[in-house]
Design a protein around this motif. Structure first.
Motif, short mmCIF file in Angstrom:
data_model
loop_
_atom_site.label_atom_id
_atom_site.label_comp_id
_atom_site.label_asym_id
_atom_site.label_seq_id
_atom_site.Cartn_x
_atom_site.Cartn_y
_atom_site.Cartn_z
N ILE A 35 0.12 1.23 8.60
CA ILE A 35 -0.13 0.74 9.59
C ILE A 35 -1.60 0.49 10.67
O ILE A 35 -2.38 0.11 11.21
CB ILE A 35 1.06 -0.05 10.95
N ASP A 36 -1.45 2.57 10.46
CA ASP A 36 -2.14 3.01 11.43
C ASP A 36 -4.15 3.27 10.50
O ASP A 36 -4.87 2.76 11.34
CB ASP A 36 -2.24 4.04 10.93
N GLU A 37 -4.41 2.49 9.86
CA GLU A 37 -5.27 2.30 8.59
C GLU A 37 -5.07 0.54 8.65
O GLU A 37 -6.30 0.74 8.28
CB GLU A 37 -5.09 3.11 7.37
N PHE A 38 -4.84 0.16 8.93
CA PHE A 38 -4.58 -1.35 8.52
C PHE A 38 -5.17 -2.46 9.64
O PHE A 38 -6.44 -3.12 8.81
CB PHE A 38 -3.07 -1.85 8.88
N ARG A 74 4.83 0.69 7.55
CA ARG A 74 4.11 0.30 5.97
C ARG A 74 3.68 -1.11 5.77
O ARG A 74 4.94 -2.09 5.53
CB ARG A 74 3.77 1.26 4.86
N VAL A 75 2.02 -2.02 5.32
CA VAL A 75 2.97 -2.55 4.72
C VAL A 75 1.92 -2.98 3.03
O VAL A 75 1.31 -1.96 2.51
CB VAL A 75 0.95 -3.86 5.65
N HIS A 76 2.72 -3.47 2.50
CA HIS A 76 2.83 -3.96 1.02
C HIS A 76 1.58 -4.92 0.80
O HIS A 76 2.31 -6.04 1.05
CB HIS A 76 4.16 -4.28 0.89
N VAL A 77 1.17 -4.51 -0.41
CA VAL A 77 -0.48 -5.43 -0.85
C VAL A 77 -0.06 -5.84 -2.12
O VAL A 77 -0.41 -4.69 -2.79
CB VAL A 77 -1.46 -5.00 0.69
N LEU A 78 -0.50 -7.01 -2.35
CA LEU A 78 -0.51 -7.28 -3.86
C LEU A 78 -1.69 -7.68 -3.88
O LEU A 78 -2.21 -9.01 -3.19
CB LEU A 78 0.25 -8.52 -4.76
N GLY A 79 -2.98 -7.67 -4.81
CA GLY A 79 -3.98 -7.69 -4.88
C GLY A 79 -4.69 -7.88 -5.75
O GLY A 79 -3.87 -7.46 -7.38
N THR A 81 2.99 -8.84 0.07
CA THR A 81 4.09 -8.85 0.41
C THR A 81 5.18 -8.06 0.69
O THR A 81 6.57 -9.02 0.76
CB THR A 81 4.84 -8.77 -1.64
N ALA A 82 5.47 -7.08 1.92
CA ALA A 82 6.27 -6.88 2.37
C ALA A 82 5.99 -6.04 3.67
O ALA A 82 4.68 -5.76 3.94
CB ALA A 82 7.08 -6.37 1.77
N VAL A 83 7.07 -5.88 4.87
CA VAL A 83 6.16 -4.52 5.83
C VAL A 83 7.68 -3.31 5.74
O VAL A 83 8.71 -4.20 6.08
CB VAL A 83 6.56 -4.96 7.18
N SER A 84 7.22 -2.62 5.17
CA SER A 84 8.28 -1.42 5.38
C SER A 84 8.78 -0.16 6.64
O SER A 84 7.31 0.03 7.38
CB SER A 84 8.60 -1.24 4.04
N LEU A 85 9.29 -0.61 7.60
CA LEU A 85 9.74 0.82 8.53
C LEU A 85 10.56 1.58 8.07
O LEU A 85 11.49 1.64 6.69
CB LEU A 85 10.94 -0.09 9.37
N PRO A 86 10.13 2.90 8.33
CA PRO A 86 10.62 3.68 7.96
C PRO A 86 11.85 3.82 8.54
O PRO A 86 12.35 3.78 9.50
CB PRO A 86 9.63 5.19 8.35
#
Ligand SMILES: Cc1cc2nc3c(=O)[nH]c(=O)nc-3n(C[C@H](O)[C@H](O)[C@H](O)COP(=O)(O)OP(=O)(O)OC[C@H]3O[C@@H](n4cnc5c(N)ncnc54)[C@H](O)[C@@H]3O)c2cc1C
Ligand code: SF4
Ligand code: FES
Ligand code: FES
Lengths: 321, 202
Positions: A187-190, A173-178, A211-216
């Motif tokens: 990531i499937d929708e990135f 999952r990509v964490h984004v600050l906008g 800001t980050a990428v998280s993994l389950p």
């Protein structure tokens, strides 16, 4: 290189506020500076984000992990928690670039690295990705390294990353600050397909800061692996690569994700092909399903067979079939 | 390069970094805003002096420079500071000739901006050893004749010394993999490998 402004961001807030069209965030610079020298990228200014507190690898309470945007590829690959729980990520990172480059390259920069299509890198050639609607030199030209899946009539460029293939198989999952605060992108929708707007590669908006990428967390009994096939043994981009994350409990395949690199216009995953195996089908059927829409170009027909063997090998190993 | 400066050779351009492309000054984050009044969008094209004060710590010594953001660490070392031990091969991260250490880690200086490395400890081949007192790796390269033309050698040695502190297996294959970012056009790989394994005591 054209002239540009430069500033090292002192805080996350400052970085997010200065982000805008024409301004690029500078991570390791191994894609950006390279392309700025070629004048493929021509930002007005760079905001250096390497001093921001985004360089931590944090284990989450549920067993997952949060990887800061500026964690260097080498630090990530050699991290004990990653090696133990997400071996596929470590392997993919170490299969990419060189030790020097991995010491510079960052997590977010790698997610956003650009294609190695030679026409894209050469401003004297036609390229829809570099200059929208200017044509595509690679279709019918030199396209040995380019994609067989996800191509369009406007662009057939490959996403060259190894890391992204592992991220796809891991369900990152990509964490984004906008502008509107923080959001999370699966990531499937990135990544976007080229379609008729190949210049747009991800769903990010101008100014968005990763800001980050998280993994389950992965269930017990999960095996992961990365296989990369290329023209030489090291320091070369993939012709085909595969990442597999398979959970086997009580002798039964309970969870499966796999993705391929070097063959798609984005890191390629097909959940339907995974279902073939989850529903008791054969590896052969799953691989055939995964590659059924493959469309070879004038020079890269060999990739269809190479990809088939690459994925078959990886799945056989993971499933011990 | 923009029209304004296309007639200037790149080298003299970097030395007298006073001209630059248009359109930068309107951004609030441009550092030369201190010396120049803010320029509105309508006053473009504008040719700002993009140079900034930069202090670099190289081989334990501080250097104060005024350089443009676009000056790479490699060009800065070679052109501004006359530290020409670091070589330029490809200028695109592909050959390793420009390898130096930043805070003890090997990186490609051609893909680094000098301005981004204020506060970092930079080590180049000049800081590794001296003729009288060479680094063990430099000695081993000489003893094993680990070069032919010598152009890639400083990069090879900077990589090899960094490797000593990295997680790297004992096997020859592990070293080859770890050194794959350094290309040797003369093909001195066999002797380079021997020199490295000698220093590692393998
Ligand atoms: C010779 C060579 C060989 C290589 N071989 C391989 C290989 O085999 N496999 C492989 O996978 N890769 C390879 N690479 C590519 C390398 O992995 C990428 O260049 C690297 O991962 C990019 O990371 P970076 O931090 O340097 O990105 P940067 O160059 O700093 O940034 C890349 C892009 O991301 C943007 N960006 C950076 N951080 C953020 C953020 N936090 N938020 C929003 N935007 C951001 C930048 O603005 C820029 O547009 C190779 C590169 C070179 C030069
Ligand atoms: S394949 Fe894509 S990147 Fe390559 S020339 Fe065509 S449009 Fe450009
Ligand atoms: S000059 Fe930097 S890698 Fe070739
Ligand atoms: S010694 Fe000539 S390139 Fe290596």
């Amino acid at each position: 290189m054209q002239s540009f402004g430069y500033k090292k961001a002192g805080s996350l807030d400052e970085a997010a506020r200065t982000g805008a069209d024409g301004i690029k965030f500078l991570g390791g610079g191994t894609t950006l500076i390279d392309l700025m020298k070629l004048e493929v990228e021509r930002p007005k200014a760079l905001v250096d984000i390497t001093a921001l507190p985004l360089a931590a690898i944090e284990k989450q309470k549920d067993g997952g992990v949060k990887i800061g945007a500026t964690v260097r590829n080498s630090d990530l690959a050699h991290n004990d928690y990653i090696k133990k729980n997400y071996a596929v990520l470590s392997q993919a990172l170490l299969a990419g670039a060189s030790a020097q480059l991995r010491n510079k390259a960052t997590t977010a920069g790698n997610l956003l690295q650009r294609t190695r299509c030679t026409y894209f890198r050469d401003p004297s050639r036609a390229c829809n990705k570099r200059v929208p609607k200017s044509g595509c030199g690679a279709i019918g030209g030199h396209n040995r390294n380019l994609a067989i899946l996800g191509t369009s009539n406007d662009c057939i460029a490959t996403n060259p990353s190894d890391m992204n293939v592992a991220m796809m198989a891991l369900g990152a999952r990509v964490h984004v600050l906008g502008e509107k605060g923080e959001r999370f992108i699966n990531i499937d929708e990135f990544y976007l397909l080229p379609g008729n707007t190949p210049e747009k590669e991800t769903v990010l908006q101008p100014g968005d800061l990763i800001t980050a990428v998280s993994l389950p967390a992965l269930p017990a009994g999960t095996v992961t692996s990365y296989l990369k096939l290329r023209d030489r043994a090291s320091y070369e981009f993939a012709l085909a690569s595969s990442a597999v994350v398979a959970s086997i409990q009580g002798g039964k395949l309970t969870r499966l994700r796999f993705a391929m690199g070097g063959i798609g216009t984005k890191p390629w995953r097909n959940p339907e092909a995974e279902k073939v195996l989850l529903n008791g089908g054969t590896i052969q059927d799953a691989v055939a399903f995964f590659l059924k829409d493959a469309k070879p170009q004038s020079e890269n027909g060999f990739k269809v067979e190479l990809a088939k063997r690459c994925l078959t090998h990886s799945l056989k190993n993971a499933l011990k079939a | 390069m923009s029209e304004e400066n296309s007639k200037v050779s790149r080298r003299s351009f970097l030395r007298h970094a006073g001209v630059a492309g248009a359109g930068v000054a309107a951004l609030p984050l441009i550092s030369n805003a201190q010396n120049a009044p803010p320029i509105s969008e309508s006053e473009k094209p504008y040719v700002p002096d993009g140079a900034q004060d930069v202090r670099l710590n190289i081989n334990g010594k501080n250097y104060d420079l005024k350089i443009e953001p676009r000056v790479t660490l490699l060009d800065c070392l070679r052109e501004n500071l006359n530290l020409t031990g670091t070589k330029k091969g490809c200028d695109h991260g592909q050959c390793g000739a420009c390898t130096i250490h930043v805070n003890g880690k090997r990186v490609n200086s051609c893909l680094s901006l000098a301005i981004a490395h204020q506060g970092d400890a930079i080590t180049t081949i000049e800081g590794l050893g001296t003729t009288q007192k060479p680094h063990p790796m430099q000695k081993a390269f000489m003893e094993h004749d680990a070069y032919q033309c010598g152009y890639c050698t400083s990069g090879q040695i900077m990589s090899a010394t960094a490797l000593l502190k990295e997680p790297c297996g004992k096997a020859a294959g592990d070293v080859r993999e770890a050194m794959s970012g350094n290309i040797c056009r003369c093909g001195a790989y066999k002797n380079i490998l021997e020199a490295i394994q000698d220093v590692r005591g393998v």
